[in-house]
Design a protein around this motif. Structure first.
Motif, PDB file in Angstrom:
ATOM      1  N   THR A 140      56.839  35.385  11.588  1.00 43.38           N
ATOM      2  CA  THR A 140      57.373  35.086  12.923  1.00 43.38           C
ATOM      3  C   THR A 140      56.635  35.900  13.973  1.00 43.38           C
ATOM      4  O   THR A 140      56.204  35.367  14.999  1.00 43.38           O
ATOM      5  N   GLU A 141      56.488  37.203  13.736  1.00 39.76           N
ATOM      6  CA  GLU A 141      55.783  38.063  14.692  1.00 39.76           C
ATOM      7  C   GLU A 141      54.323  37.650  14.841  1.00 39.76           C
ATOM      8  O   GLU A 141      53.774  37.674  15.939  1.00 39.76           O
ATOM      9  N   ALA A 142      53.716  37.269  13.738  1.00 38.83           N
ATOM     10  CA  ALA A 142      52.287  36.947  13.765  1.00 38.83           C
ATOM     11  C   ALA A 142      51.984  35.585  14.385  1.00 38.83           C
ATOM     12  O   ALA A 142      50.952  35.431  15.036  1.00 38.83           O
ATOM     13  N   PHE A 143      52.880  34.613  14.210  1.00 40.94           N
ATOM     14  CA  PHE A 143      52.525  33.256  14.600  1.00 40.94           C
ATOM     15  C   PHE A 143      53.471  32.592  15.596  1.00 40.94           C
ATOM     16  O   PHE A 143      53.131  31.543  16.141  1.00 40.94           O
ATOM     17  N   ALA A 144      54.655  33.149  15.829  1.00 34.96           N
ATOM     18  CA  ALA A 144      55.629  32.423  16.648  1.00 34.96           C
ATOM     19  C   ALA A 144      56.125  33.182  17.874  1.00 34.96           C
ATOM     20  O   ALA A 144      56.967  32.671  18.596  1.00 34.96           O
ATOM     21  N   MET A 145      55.616  34.383  18.102  1.00 33.80           N
ATOM     22  CA  MET A 145      56.079  35.152  19.254  1.00 33.80           C
ATOM     23  C   MET A 145      55.344  34.720  20.515  1.00 33.80           C
ATOM     24  O   MET A 145      54.165  34.420  20.486  1.00 33.80           O
ATOM     25  N   ILE A 146      56.051  34.723  21.634  1.00 37.87           N
ATOM     26  CA  ILE A 146      55.484  34.401  22.937  1.00 37.87           C
ATOM     27  C   ILE A 146      55.487  35.676  23.766  1.00 37.87           C
ATOM     28  O   ILE A 146      56.500  36.357  23.875  1.00 37.87           O
ATOM     29  N   SER A 147      54.360  35.996  24.359  1.00 32.15           N
ATOM     30  CA  SER A 147      54.273  37.212  25.175  1.00 32.15           C
ATOM     31  C   SER A 147      54.951  36.985  26.518  1.00 32.15           C
ATOM     32  O   SER A 147      55.297  35.874  26.880  1.00 32.15           O
ATOM     33  N   SER A 148      55.106  38.040  27.258  1.00 26.67           N
ATOM     34  CA  SER A 148      55.749  37.952  28.570  1.00 26.67           C
ATOM     35  C   SER A 148      54.930  37.112  29.541  1.00 26.67           C
ATOM     36  O   SER A 148      55.441  36.635  30.541  1.00 26.67           O
ATOM     37  N   LEU A 149      53.649  36.917  29.273  1.00 26.51           N
ATOM     38  CA  LEU A 149      52.807  36.096  30.138  1.00 26.51           C
ATOM     39  C   LEU A 149      52.937  34.610  29.801  1.00 26.51           C
ATOM     40  O   LEU A 149      52.361  33.773  30.466  1.00 26.51           O
ATOM     41  N   GLY A 150      53.677  34.314  28.725  1.00 27.01           N
ATOM     42  CA  GLY A 150      53.817  32.920  28.333  1.00 27.01           C
ATOM     43  C   GLY A 150      52.676  32.457  27.453  1.00 27.01           C
ATOM     44  O   GLY A 150      52.580  31.307  27.110  1.00 27.01           O
ATOM     45  N   VAL A 151      51.803  33.371  27.069  1.00 24.03           N
ATOM     46  CA  VAL A 151      50.667  33.030  26.222  1.00 24.03           C
ATOM     47  C   VAL A 151      51.054  33.329  24.791  1.00 24.03           C
ATOM     48  O   VAL A 151      51.648  34.361  24.496  1.00 24.03           O
ATOM     49  N   GLU A 152      50.743  32.429  23.889  1.00 26.31           N
ATOM     50  CA  GLU A 152      51.070  32.683  22.497  1.00 26.31           C
ATOM     51  C   GLU A 152      50.264  33.873  22.021  1.00 26.31           C
ATOM     52  O   GLU A 152      49.052  33.914  22.132  1.00 26.31           O
ATOM     53  N   GLU A 153      50.979  34.857  21.515  1.00 25.44           N
ATOM     54  CA  GLU A 153      50.350  36.088  21.089  1.00 25.44           C
ATOM     55  C   GLU A 153      50.370  36.093  19.572  1.00 25.44           C
ATOM     56  O   GLU A 153      51.321  36.532  18.947  1.00 25.44           O
ATOM     57  N   LYS A 154      49.316  35.584  18.977  1.00 23.31           N
ATOM     58  CA  LYS A 154      49.324  35.372  17.530  1.00 23.31           C
ATOM     59  C   LYS A 154      49.307  36.675  16.735  1.00 23.31           C
ATOM     60  O   LYS A 154      49.807  36.724  15.647  1.00 23.31           O
ATOM     61  N   PHE A 155      48.737  37.743  17.287  1.00 24.63           N
ATOM     62  CA  PHE A 155      48.626  38.967  16.522  1.00 24.63           C
ATOM     63  C   PHE A 155      48.966  40.185  17.374  1.00 24.63           C
ATOM     64  O   PHE A 155      48.074  40.881  17.845  1.00 24.63           O
ATOM     65  N   PRO A 156      50.279  40.457  17.611  1.00 21.61           N
ATOM     66  CA  PRO A 156      50.656  41.642  18.366  1.00 21.61           C
ATOM     67  C   PRO A 156      50.161  42.911  17.678  1.00 21.61           C
ATOM     68  O   PRO A 156      49.984  42.941  16.459  1.00 21.61           O
ATOM     69  N   ILE A 157      49.970  43.970  18.456  1.00 23.17           N
ATOM     70  CA  ILE A 157      49.475  45.242  17.918  1.00 23.17           C
ATOM     71  C   ILE A 157      50.340  45.725  16.764  1.00 23.17           C
ATOM     72  O   ILE A 157      49.830  46.184  15.745  1.00 23.17           O
TER      73      ILE A 157
END
Length: 197
Positions: A140-157
């Motif tokens: 979920t964190e790797a593939f389904a999270m949306i950043s605050s900018l609305g850009v799909e963030e596939k790999f958060p730190i």
């Protein structure tokens, strides 16, 4: 032949209460109402919470008398296939795209390990529930999270930092994991630098 008047009505109905349900369906292209993209939020209280899951929807010629074909476009498990009775033999023309997507969302809340699409995930769910939860949360964190900018963030730190061990536990070769993470970390850094200027 697909009943496109009904499809348009379903799209309007579904998208009208998006703010409440979090469920949306849009055509993949305006020229083809038989190929759609649905989104559902991860159910609260599950390892999928906080994620937005995209579902590829193809309407067969017999829709609404035949069920839509759905599969996860957002990585949830290895195959992306959805094993749900209403998408097979329990479909009824009284059901809609929204009810089908609600059922997919409910499946994330209460998986059916006795009738799985992915046997490995089902065994993990039955034998080692904590590992199942950890793996589902990771995906979920790797593939389904949306950043605050609305850009799909596939790999958060946070995911990049903890991915190596988890990926190896899931059976990926260590050398492949290391090289992939190095590429992803470089890409993430470049994206952050671009966004900060």
């Amino acid at each position: 032949m697909v009943d496109f008047a009904r499809v348009q009505k379903e799209l309007q109905e579904c998208n009208r209460d998006f703010e409440v349900s979090g469920i949306r369906v849009v055509p993949k292209s305006e020229a083809n109402l038989a190929h759609l993209l649905g989104t559902i939020p991860g159910p609260i209280g599950t390892p999928y919470e906080g994620g937005t899951f995209k579902i590829d929807i193809t309407l067969p010629d017999g829709y609404p008398f035949e069920p839509p074909k759905m599969r996860f476009a957002t990585k949830v498990c290895q195959s992306g296939a959805i094993c749900l009775d209403i998408l097979k033999d329990q479909w009824s023309p009284a059901l809609t795209l929204k009810t089908a997507l609600l059922s997919v969302q409910a499946l994330l809340s209460a998986p059916e390990p006795d009738d799985p699409q992915d046997a490995v995930v089902a065994q993990q769910y039955l034998r080692d529930y904590q590992t199942f939860v950890g793996t589902a949360r990771y995906w979920t964190e790797a593939f389904a999270m949306i950043s605050s900018l609305g850009v799909e963030e596939k790999f958060p730190i946070s995911v990049i930092a903890s991915t190596g061990a988890k990926a190896c536990e899931m059976g990926f070769p260590e050398a492949l994991v290391r090289s992939t993470l190095e590429r992803l970390a470089r890409r993430k850094l470049a994206l952050e630098k671009l966004c900060s200027t």
